[in-house]
Motif scaffolding. Sequence first.
Motif, PDB file in Angstrom:
ATOM      1  N   SER A 334       0.494  17.165  -1.996  1.00  0.00           N
ATOM      2  CA  SER A 334      -0.428  16.770  -2.918  1.00  0.00           C
ATOM      3  C   SER A 334       0.246  15.631  -3.454  1.00  0.00           C
ATOM      4  CB  SER A 334      -0.536  18.055  -4.088  1.00  0.00           C
ATOM      5  OG  SER A 334      -1.529  19.075  -3.353  1.00  0.00           O
ATOM      6  N   ALA A 335       1.604  15.816  -3.709  1.00  0.00           N
ATOM      7  CA  ALA A 335       2.484  14.571  -4.202  1.00  0.00           C
ATOM      8  C   ALA A 335       2.600  13.466  -3.299  1.00  0.00           C
ATOM      9  CB  ALA A 335       3.812  15.036  -4.458  1.00  0.00           C
ATOM     10  N   MET A 336       2.666  13.587  -2.103  1.00  0.00           N
ATOM     11  CA  MET A 336       2.329  12.339  -1.165  1.00  0.00           C
ATOM     12  C   MET A 336       0.820  11.616  -1.230  1.00  0.00           C
ATOM     13  SD  MET A 336       2.525  12.803   3.130  1.00  0.00           S
ATOM     14  CE  MET A 336       3.935  13.368   2.963  1.00  0.00           C
ATOM     15  N   ALA A 337      -0.052  12.557  -1.490  1.00  0.00           N
ATOM     16  CA  ALA A 337      -1.606  12.061  -1.712  1.00  0.00           C
ATOM     17  C   ALA A 337      -1.655  11.282  -2.923  1.00  0.00           C
ATOM     18  CB  ALA A 337      -2.433  13.025  -1.638  1.00  0.00           C
ATOM     19  N   ILE A 338      -1.085  11.709  -4.111  1.00  0.00           N
ATOM     20  CA  ILE A 338      -1.176  11.267  -5.195  1.00  0.00           C
ATOM     21  C   ILE A 338      -0.178   9.803  -5.433  1.00  0.00           C
ATOM     22  CG2 ILE A 338       0.566  12.189  -6.605  1.00  0.00           C
ATOM     23  CD1 ILE A 338      -3.013  11.518  -7.849  1.00  0.00           C
ATOM     24  N   ALA A 339       0.694   9.669  -4.610  1.00  0.00           N
ATOM     25  CA  ALA A 339       1.544   8.690  -4.575  1.00  0.00           C
ATOM     26  C   ALA A 339       0.911   7.624  -3.853  1.00  0.00           C
ATOM     27  CB  ALA A 339       2.728   9.086  -4.068  1.00  0.00           C
ATOM     28  N   GLU A 340       0.201   8.037  -2.826  1.00  0.00           N
ATOM     29  CA  GLU A 340      -0.764   7.138  -1.812  1.00  0.00           C
ATOM     30  C   GLU A 340      -1.747   6.278  -2.629  1.00  0.00           C
ATOM     31  OE1 GLU A 340      -3.192   7.329   2.049  1.00  0.00           O
ATOM     32  OE2 GLU A 340      -1.856   8.934   1.573  1.00  0.00           O
ATOM     33  N   VAL A 341      -2.295   6.991  -3.749  1.00  0.00           N
ATOM     34  CA  VAL A 341      -3.128   6.504  -4.589  1.00  0.00           C
ATOM     35  C   VAL A 341      -2.598   5.140  -5.350  1.00  0.00           C
ATOM     36  CG1 VAL A 341      -4.557   6.642  -6.553  1.00  0.00           C
ATOM     37  CG2 VAL A 341      -4.381   8.575  -4.871  1.00  0.00           C
ATOM     38  N   PHE A 342      -1.431   5.391  -5.903  1.00  0.00           N
ATOM     39  CA  PHE A 342      -0.963   4.007  -6.649  1.00  0.00           C
ATOM     40  C   PHE A 342      -0.558   3.038  -5.537  1.00  0.00           C
ATOM     41  CE2 PHE A 342      -0.298   7.649  -9.589  1.00  0.00           C
ATOM     42  CZ  PHE A 342      -0.669   7.219 -10.721  1.00  0.00           C
ATOM     43  N   GLY A 343      -0.196   3.557  -4.430  1.00  0.00           N
ATOM     44  CA  GLY A 343       0.352   2.740  -3.238  1.00  0.00           C
ATOM     45  C   GLY A 343      -1.014   1.839  -2.904  1.00  0.00           C
ATOM     46  N   ARG A 344      -1.994   2.166  -2.760  1.00  0.00           N
ATOM     47  CA  ARG A 344      -3.154   1.718  -2.370  1.00  0.00           C
ATOM     48  C   ARG A 344      -3.490   0.794  -3.608  1.00  0.00           C
ATOM     49  NH1 ARG A 344      -6.284   3.586   2.033  1.00  0.00           N
ATOM     50  NH2 ARG A 344      -5.115   5.254   2.912  1.00  0.00           N
ATOM     51  N   ILE A 345      -3.777   1.100  -4.914  1.00  0.00           N
ATOM     52  CA  ILE A 345      -4.109   0.322  -6.020  1.00  0.00           C
ATOM     53  C   ILE A 345      -3.211  -0.772  -5.944  1.00  0.00           C
ATOM     54  CG2 ILE A 345      -4.597   0.073  -8.507  1.00  0.00           C
ATOM     55  CD1 ILE A 345      -5.453   3.158  -8.232  1.00  0.00           C
ATOM     56  N   ALA A 346      -1.793  -0.593  -6.203  1.00  0.00           N
ATOM     57  CA  ALA A 346      -0.818  -1.384  -6.073  1.00  0.00           C
ATOM     58  C   ALA A 346      -0.935  -2.680  -5.055  1.00  0.00           C
ATOM     59  CB  ALA A 346       0.553  -1.115  -6.193  1.00  0.00           C
ATOM     60  N   ALA A 347      -1.196  -2.423  -3.872  1.00  0.00           N
ATOM     61  CA  ALA A 347      -1.540  -3.246  -2.743  1.00  0.00           C
ATOM     62  C   ALA A 347      -2.555  -4.075  -3.061  1.00  0.00           C
ATOM     63  CB  ALA A 347      -1.672  -2.570  -1.389  1.00  0.00           C
ATOM     64  N   GLY A 348      -3.831  -3.548  -3.369  1.00  0.00           N
ATOM     65  CA  GLY A 348      -5.031  -4.080  -3.858  1.00  0.00           C
ATOM     66  C   GLY A 348      -4.632  -5.241  -4.915  1.00  0.00           C
ATOM     67  N   LEU A 349      -4.045  -4.901  -5.793  1.00  0.00           N
ATOM     68  CA  LEU A 349      -3.912  -5.655  -6.877  1.00  0.00           C
ATOM     69  C   LEU A 349      -2.933  -6.879  -6.168  1.00  0.00           C
ATOM     70  CD1 LEU A 349      -3.216  -3.315  -9.833  1.00  0.00           C
ATOM     71  CD2 LEU A 349      -5.251  -4.813  -9.513  1.00  0.00           C
ATOM     72  N   VAL A 350      -1.984  -6.717  -5.629  1.00  0.00           N
ATOM     73  CA  VAL A 350      -1.131  -7.930  -5.212  1.00  0.00           C
ATOM     74  C   VAL A 350      -1.703  -8.900  -4.271  1.00  0.00           C
ATOM     75  CG1 VAL A 350       0.809  -8.206  -3.758  1.00  0.00           C
ATOM     76  CG2 VAL A 350       1.061  -6.521  -5.617  1.00  0.00           C
ATOM     77  N   PHE A 351      -2.617  -8.160  -3.180  1.00  0.00           N
ATOM     78  CA  PHE A 351      -3.474  -8.899  -2.335  1.00  0.00           C
ATOM     79  C   PHE A 351      -4.553  -9.626  -2.880  1.00  0.00           C
ATOM     80  CE2 PHE A 351      -2.270  -6.984   2.192  1.00  0.00           C
ATOM     81  CZ  PHE A 351      -1.308  -6.994   1.953  1.00  0.00           C
ATOM     82  N   ASN A 352      -4.875  -9.302  -3.999  1.00  0.00           N
ATOM     83  CA  ASN A 352      -5.890  -9.904  -4.863  1.00  0.00           C
ATOM     84  C   ASN A 352      -5.661 -11.452  -5.244  1.00  0.00           C
ATOM     85  OD1 ASN A 352      -8.843  -9.982  -5.428  1.00  0.00           O
ATOM     86  ND2 ASN A 352      -8.316  -9.640  -7.271  1.00  0.00           N
ATOM     87  N   ARG A 353      -4.240 -11.564  -5.660  1.00  0.00           N
ATOM     88  CA  ARG A 353      -3.655 -12.689  -6.072  1.00  0.00           C
ATOM     89  C   ARG A 353      -3.741 -13.736  -5.369  1.00  0.00           C
ATOM     90  NH1 ARG A 353      -0.315 -11.741 -10.820  1.00  0.00           N
ATOM     91  NH2 ARG A 353       0.832 -13.574 -10.184  1.00  0.00           N
TER      92      ARG A 353
END
Length: 523
Positions: A334-353
């Motif tokens: 579960s911890a791995m999964a919730i950390a993956e959420v933040f990783g996907r959102i962070a990557a999306g924000l960075v890639f959107n720049r």
Amino acid sequence: MTQKKSKLCSRANVYTQVPDGGWGWAVAVSFFFVEVFTYGIIKSFGVFFNDLIDSFDESNSKISWIVSICVFVLTFTAPLTTVLSNRFGHRLVVIVGGLLVTTGMVTASFSQAVYHMYITVGIISGLGYCFSFLPTVTILSQYFDKKRSVVTAVASTGECFAVFAFAPAITALKENVGWRNSLLFVGLLQLNIVVCGSLLRPIIIRAPGSPKTTTQENRKEVQYMLENEKTRTSIDSIDSGVELPTSPKNVPSHMNMELEPKADIQQNLVKTSARQSDKEVALLDFSILKEKSFICYALFGLFATLGFFAPPLYIIPLGISLGIDQDHAAFLLSAMAIAEVFGRIAAGLVFNRQPIRKIYIELICVILLTVSLFAFTFVTEFWGLMLCSIFFGFMVGTVGGTHIPLLAEEDVVGIERMSSAAGVYVFIQSTAGLAGPPLAGLLVDQSKIYSRAFYSCAAGMTMAAVCLALVRPCKKGLCQWHHSDETKTEGCPRQALQDIPEDFLEMDLGKNEHRVHMKTEPV
């Protein structure tokens, strides 16, 4: 292979440009829940691992083949999914996929041997997962342009929330109703994929004022061919009989009368080619295999797949082998999964720049992901595993949520050929999807140490980083030295054309006026 318009996908959303919203938000929500019931279930399948070993009395590697066959079928049938989506539309393919997934999982709950699971979960559900996932992520990329990275990243967090919720929920459900009834419940829950598929409306981008039978790209392509032909013949031979592309004000009046019929012929050629292109559209474009940049990127996906599925499958058995309670071990997933959420959102924000070279950001994430896989082999207690799980989850989120949408970038293939590229790309991943978990299971069976399963994952991710680093150099031609001389040679006529004065062109036209007339008259 060609595509003819199907009545099943005739109700489409027509836009004059990529909407970056509109019905795309409904498609994004559909993709979120498709992720929940496809990859979310696959990554949560580790909660059944020990139950299947005890029930079927089989080894780790044989049980691992269930997920391996499922992932292999999911990736191997990607070209078939692309062809069916282009022929019948994304909506119908996803609906059929949802029915296949549910059929496979419900039937698997009645399995009496491990090979029954190979057929039901591995083949039937695996085919359904491919039919459900690939068309959804493809059509989502078509609805967005500027917001594509961040929307895809956020929508892809569905699998992370699924793992976070399903891991402890299914564990608790097994204690009350057993693993078979729990698997039956999961299968019925996956029937929601049918609802998600019904929301996938096709999208058509049509330039303002353009006729239905003619697309802007086709007109440009034919016009460029005509202009290149006129330029080439005017330089190579003055007796070619093809008029020079000079402006009307520089051409005598009697020459204008001769050029007008020629213009009509060119216009008819454009319309004819456009109509033929509208009738025949490639269902699957294998020409992308000629691009070295795509080959390198496909190899990156091939090796990276070794590190995607084995860690979630083995993290709970690894925790139990280190003396951690089963309920606490489920929290690692579960911890791995919730950390993956933040990783996907962070990557999306960075890639959107903008502007940003996304391929380099992806490379950094893959390198850090490799480090996280090696870290699992050194920990021996709960909190060490928790930190590794969080680190791995975050980094796998940055890569897992962006590696397919990154195909739409010009550094790889571009948005025009993403549909075919996604099918071929996922197909190439199939070998690693089949070999990854059993290879990790073989290391565990030989050493009796679950941490050894992460060695093969780390090795594969290292190779993936090397291949990814070669994508942009291949795209820019830095890995094609033997083509450089040819490019320079081909560029000389174009440069010569730019250096020719306009007066020379006028004199050349006047000098050969009679010859041009003689050549064009029979036509």
